[in-house]
Design a protein around this motif. Sequence first.
Motif: not given
Lengths: 460, 179
Positions: A399-404, A343-353, A372-378, A287-291
């Motif tokens: 837009k309360q939509s999803a993005g990458l 505010q938005f929810w993240d679902i990552p697919l991560m590849l690392g070494y 990213n699912v844009w969840y809410k702006q307040r 869960f992420s939030q930009i202030h």
Amino acid sequence: MKQPNFDAIDNLWKERLENASAPVPENMWERIEHARHKKKFDFGVAWWILLPLGILGSIWFLNSQPNSNTETAKTNNKLLILEEAINEFVDTAVANNLEQNILPVTEDIVSAENDIKTISHKKTVVTTLAKKENLNALDNHFNSFFNTKNALTSATSHNTTQVSAYHLPKMAFPSFNSLEKQLPHTVFSNFSAKLLPPSNNDNDVGGFECPQDKRSNCGKWEIVGLGKVLYPQRHLSISGNNSSETAAETYLQTRKDTEKPEFAWSSGILAGRKFCSGLYLRTGVAFSQIHETFTYETPATQSTTITVTITTVQPDGTTSTQTYEQAANINGVRQITTYNKHQFWDIPLMLGYEKKLTKNTALQIESALWFNVWYKQRGTMIDYTTNLPANMQQAAYFKQSAGLSASLGINYVANIHKNWALVLGVEGRKMFKDLSNPNKHPLTQKYNLYGLNFGIKYAF
Amino acid sequence: MTEQELIRACVQKNKAAEKELYLRYSSKVMATCLRYARNSADAEDIMQDVFVRIYDALPQFKYEGSFIGWMRRIVFTIALRKYQRFLYKHEKYNIEAAANIPTDNMSIFDQLSLEELFHLIQKLPDGYRMVFNLYVIEGYTHEEIAKMLTIDAGTSRSQLYKARQLLQSWILAMQKINL
């Protein structure tokens, strides 16, 4: 000096004790079982239960906090009003022939209404045993009180437990004895591996046992609790269709003047598999939030009313109450500051070494694709049509939509316990999705996030 | 079931195998515990901790040495943890002071029961007992013991010497009583 002959006696001791047996207490097995059962609660279990609960709890708590707005009036003539009020108060006290000390007993701002235009201050003073010459003290007190209060401010693993054995398919070689002959010696030296004999299991024909030092922590499941503190770099620009319009340019400048990105944070839990090659794959949820802060000033003249209520106790014990009200227009501006949140929810697919540095430290390089699912702006922003502050949600500016988004990070990993490791690193993330609602205003709004990663990893 | 099969079954958390492992080795482990402990009660506590540790650590057993030797090493580790703060790090006794205890006539040794032998070892100070067990019974060198107990090799030698002398004196005293 003659050395005593202890060797013979040592042998006697050794013969008697080396392979000795002793009777075992009858309840010993039960004691062992009890001790093992008690020991079964370990941090691994607690991790599984507490971490997700902690993260969800934190998210719920942070999400439930209302947006805090402050409104501040900037004025320059408030003291004139106060002086009038004080003078009137003093005159009244004198007129009432109060001859002894005036003691303020209670004083408080009773109400401060949200609307800055009609702020009222009430002051209640109970006077007893008043005396004329001490009125100056009360005067000073009033002055001090109103000066120090802003009259127009509103309410405002390494570990060794895993033996990695790569068993060969049964049909690959006819027998274990011929295996070493068929495989060139270099295979073994390159692998630094040792041949395992076949076990009694029919499906097991032996194989390679990897040395612990080269194979520790490989082929493991990992759970990572992560936190990020990030700086949000905002890209606000006029969308293609409106780039020539003056209104759009003005609006863009207004938005830039009134909104300022502050910081962002992210918290979540990832799980995945690390392979023996050092590569790892992870996914999870965060869960992420930009202030941001929104600051706006209304250039209007404000009207202020100050009410002073004085309750006096007369020498004969009776009380009287007088109310003094002063209303005046004050030249000033009203400043609104709102703390906006994206505010938005993240679902990552991560590849690392992961590259081991020392026995207990490692370096990770990882890249991830985040859904990213844009969840809410307040919060508050300037409305394109009215050019006045408006509520983000009501106006549906986003837009309360999803993005990458895509990220790249480097982490330093330090093992702190058999299964536990601390992770500290840096990350940069580019968010591809435009947040803006094109039906509402002609701007596109995107973010890049840069900052620190920190987390704790449990491997098993 | 062979030892290896038994261990593998225990690694797979087979309850019956765990009990079988206990039944097969508990008396030997108990004897080892009695050698390292101050008394029987301590020995039982150590034994309990040892088996808890054995079942936890079985996946780490690499079949490279004897299984009983591996278990004895665990006994030592647990006992050391229990008594570590009581060990003498720097032996101050004079090695030559009591070097005249006769060591040639030890016929009584064979007459002593195992219980009496354990009792004699348990009477030794903790540090002496550790060094005596590790050097005389387990066969470690003084350098290895010094590393294990974080003491000087000289201290190990000194403590062994004192341990031997104390044991000799106690055995000879018992011999005199019997005469």
